[in-house]
Design a protein around this motif. Structure first.
Motif, PDB file in Angstrom:
ATOM      1  N   ARG A  96      14.282   5.786  -9.673  1.00 47.70           N
ATOM      2  CA  ARG A  96      13.362   6.556  -8.832  1.00 47.70           C
ATOM      3  C   ARG A  96      13.150   5.835  -7.514  1.00 47.70           C
ATOM      4  NH1 ARG A  96       8.262   7.507 -12.249  1.00 47.70           N
ATOM      5  NH2 ARG A  96       9.293   6.201 -13.758  1.00 47.70           N
ATOM      6  N   CYS A  97      13.274   6.572  -6.424  1.00 43.75           N
ATOM      7  CA  CYS A  97      13.057   6.022  -5.088  1.00 43.75           C
ATOM      8  C   CYS A  97      11.975   6.829  -4.383  1.00 43.75           C
ATOM      9  CB  CYS A  97      14.345   6.082  -4.258  1.00 43.75           C
ATOM     10  SG  CYS A  97      15.691   5.101  -4.933  1.00 43.75           S
ATOM     11  N   ASP A  98      11.266   6.176  -3.509  1.00 48.22           N
ATOM     12  CA  ASP A  98      10.227   6.824  -2.712  1.00 48.22           C
ATOM     13  C   ASP A  98      10.866   7.925  -1.864  1.00 48.22           C
ATOM     14  OD1 ASP A  98       7.981   7.476  -1.229  1.00 48.22           O
ATOM     15  OD2 ASP A  98       7.497   5.401  -0.727  1.00 48.22           O
ATOM     16  N   GLN A  99      10.300   9.105  -1.892  1.00 48.87           N
ATOM     17  CA  GLN A  99      10.846  10.234  -1.136  1.00 48.87           C
ATOM     18  C   GLN A  99      10.247  10.371   0.264  1.00 48.87           C
ATOM     19  OE1 GLN A  99      13.537  11.989  -2.369  1.00 48.87           O
ATOM     20  NE2 GLN A  99      13.373  10.317  -3.839  1.00 48.87           N
ATOM     21  N   ARG A 100       9.242   9.549   0.567  1.00 49.95           N
ATOM     22  CA  ARG A 100       8.650   9.610   1.906  1.00 49.95           C
ATOM     23  C   ARG A 100       9.621   9.032   2.926  1.00 49.95           C
ATOM     24  NH1 ARG A 100       3.264   6.352   0.585  1.00 49.95           N
ATOM     25  NH2 ARG A 100       4.899   5.146  -0.433  1.00 49.95           N
ATOM     26  N   PRO A 101       9.476   9.432   4.186  1.00 52.78           N
ATOM     27  CA  PRO A 101      10.330   8.835   5.221  1.00 52.78           C
ATOM     28  C   PRO A 101      10.140   7.317   5.249  1.00 52.78           C
ATOM     29  CG  PRO A 101       9.149  10.733   6.095  1.00 52.78           C
ATOM     30  CD  PRO A 101       8.584  10.462   4.725  1.00 52.78           C
ATOM     31  N   TYR A 102      11.240   6.603   5.444  1.00 54.35           N
ATOM     32  CA  TYR A 102      11.206   5.147   5.452  1.00 54.35           C
ATOM     33  C   TYR A 102      10.527   4.635   6.717  1.00 54.35           C
ATOM     34  CZ  TYR A 102      12.774   0.301   5.336  1.00 54.35           C
ATOM     35  OH  TYR A 102      12.805  -1.067   5.324  1.00 54.35           O
ATOM     36  N   VAL A 103       9.530   3.774   6.529  1.00 52.06           N
ATOM     37  CA  VAL A 103       8.836   3.123   7.644  1.00 52.06           C
ATOM     38  C   VAL A 103       9.022   1.618   7.457  1.00 52.06           C
ATOM     39  CG1 VAL A 103       6.623   2.716   8.798  1.00 52.06           C
ATOM     40  CG2 VAL A 103       7.117   4.961   7.798  1.00 52.06           C
ATOM     41  N   PRO A 104       9.928   1.011   8.233  1.00 48.43           N
ATOM     42  CA  PRO A 104      10.123  -0.432   8.074  1.00 48.43           C
ATOM     43  C   PRO A 104       8.881  -1.188   8.534  1.00 48.43           C
ATOM     44  CG  PRO A 104      11.394   0.373   9.930  1.00 48.43           C
ATOM     45  CD  PRO A 104      10.765   1.574   9.283  1.00 48.43           C
ATOM     46  N   HIS A 105       8.321  -1.988   7.642  1.00 49.77           N
ATOM     47  CA  HIS A 105       7.108  -2.723   7.978  1.00 49.77           C
ATOM     48  C   HIS A 105       7.104  -4.077   7.280  1.00 49.77           C
ATOM     49  CE1 HIS A 105       6.090  -0.740   4.196  1.00 49.77           C
ATOM     50  NE2 HIS A 105       5.220  -1.720   4.002  1.00 49.77           N
ATOM     51  N   ILE A 106       6.513  -5.037   7.936  1.00 52.52           N
ATOM     52  CA  ILE A 106       6.411  -6.406   7.442  1.00 52.52           C
ATOM     53  C   ILE A 106       4.923  -6.706   7.320  1.00 52.52           C
ATOM     54  CG2 ILE A 106       6.963  -8.817   7.917  1.00 52.52           C
ATOM     55  CD1 ILE A 106       9.073  -7.319  10.003  1.00 52.52           C
ATOM     56  N   THR A 107       4.410  -6.746   6.102  1.00 54.17           N
ATOM     57  CA  THR A 107       2.984  -6.977   5.900  1.00 54.17           C
ATOM     58  C   THR A 107       2.621  -8.382   6.365  1.00 54.17           C
ATOM     59  OG1 THR A 107       2.946  -5.450   4.030  1.00 54.17           O
ATOM     60  CG2 THR A 107       1.122  -7.034   4.192  1.00 54.17           C
ATOM     61  N   LEU A 108       1.624  -8.454   7.261  1.00 55.33           N
ATOM     62  CA  LEU A 108       1.143  -9.738   7.774  1.00 55.33           C
ATOM     63  C   LEU A 108      -0.253 -10.081   7.265  1.00 55.33           C
ATOM     64  CD1 LEU A 108       2.278  -9.526  11.515  1.00 55.33           C
ATOM     65  CD2 LEU A 108       3.461 -10.614   9.595  1.00 55.33           C
ATOM     66  N   LEU A 109      -1.136  -9.058   7.172  1.00 56.19           N
ATOM     67  CA  LEU A 109      -2.514  -9.274   6.704  1.00 56.19           C
ATOM     68  C   LEU A 109      -2.875  -8.234   5.660  1.00 56.19           C
ATOM     69  CD1 LEU A 109      -4.520  -9.687  10.074  1.00 56.19           C
ATOM     70  CD2 LEU A 109      -3.609 -11.518   8.628  1.00 56.19           C
ATOM     71  N   ARG A 110      -3.583  -8.673   4.652  1.00 51.95           N
ATOM     72  CA  ARG A 110      -4.177  -7.770   3.665  1.00 51.95           C
ATOM     73  C   ARG A 110      -5.693  -7.819   3.857  1.00 51.95           C
ATOM     74  NH1 ARG A 110      -0.202  -6.231   0.405  1.00 51.95           N
ATOM     75  NH2 ARG A 110       1.581  -7.616   0.101  1.00 51.95           N
TER      76      ARG A 110
END
Length: 179
Positions: A120-134
């Motif tokens: 199963r893969c996410d069906q939403r459009p791919y948004v490349p992101h690099i998490t820096l802060l939570r």
């Protein structure tokens, strides 16, 4: 490994930056933390997820390795130059003004191959992101940062295992991209 089950693992494919890129992004996270609050992702954990697979039986890793070995994409470079904030989950992340075509190609081929094999893969459009802060309290005043060059020479299969202080990432295997 998922808590309570030695037979499953939380897996994802990712781009794992070279040490100097991790350090540069870690510095951006530290500066942003002073303005936005939250908890900075340690530089050693900074990565860009290609496809998140979730909790899978460990014996499926061999299938993932076979599929990944068949990926044929050339090396490419990215320029990380944006900071964005997702208010709904309080994540501050770094990204690019536009997703590089080779990155889109790699993710699309990976998703197609994985879906064809029953993953199963996410069906939403791919948004490349690099998490820096939570748990960031707010967005930064400016959404641009000094561009960080990230040469992409390969990709990794990574396990995310629970740990008393969050999660530990372990690169299980790496594959080079072509010339």
């Amino acid at each position: 490994m998922v808590a309570g089950s030695a037979d499953t693992a939380r897996l994802f494919f990712a781009l794992w930056p070279a040490l100097e890129v991790q350090r540069a992004l870690g510095n951006v996270a530290s500066r942003a933390q002073r303005e936005c609050g939250g908890r900075a992702v340690p530089a050693s954990k900074i990565h860009l997820t290609l496809v998140f697979l979730g909790d899978l039986p460990r014996d499926r890793a061999a299938v993932l390795e076979t599929l990944a070995s068949a990926m044929k994409v050339s090396r490419f470079a990215m320029s990380v130059d944006r900071l964005e904030y997702w208010r709904h989950n309080r994540i501050l992340w770094a990204g690019m003004e536009a997703c590089p075509e080779p990155l889109q190609t790699l993710v699309a081929r990976m998703q197609e191959s994985l879906s064809g094999a029953g993953f199963r893969c996410d069906q939403r459009p791919y948004v490349p992101h690099i998490t820096l802060l939570r748990n960031a309290r707010q967005a930064p005043a400016k959404n641009v940062c000094t561009a960080i060059a990230w040469p992409v020479n390969g990709f990794e299969l990574v396990e995310s295992a629970p740990h008393e202080r969050g999660r530990v990432y372990q690169v299980l295997r790496s594959w080079p991209l072509g010339g």
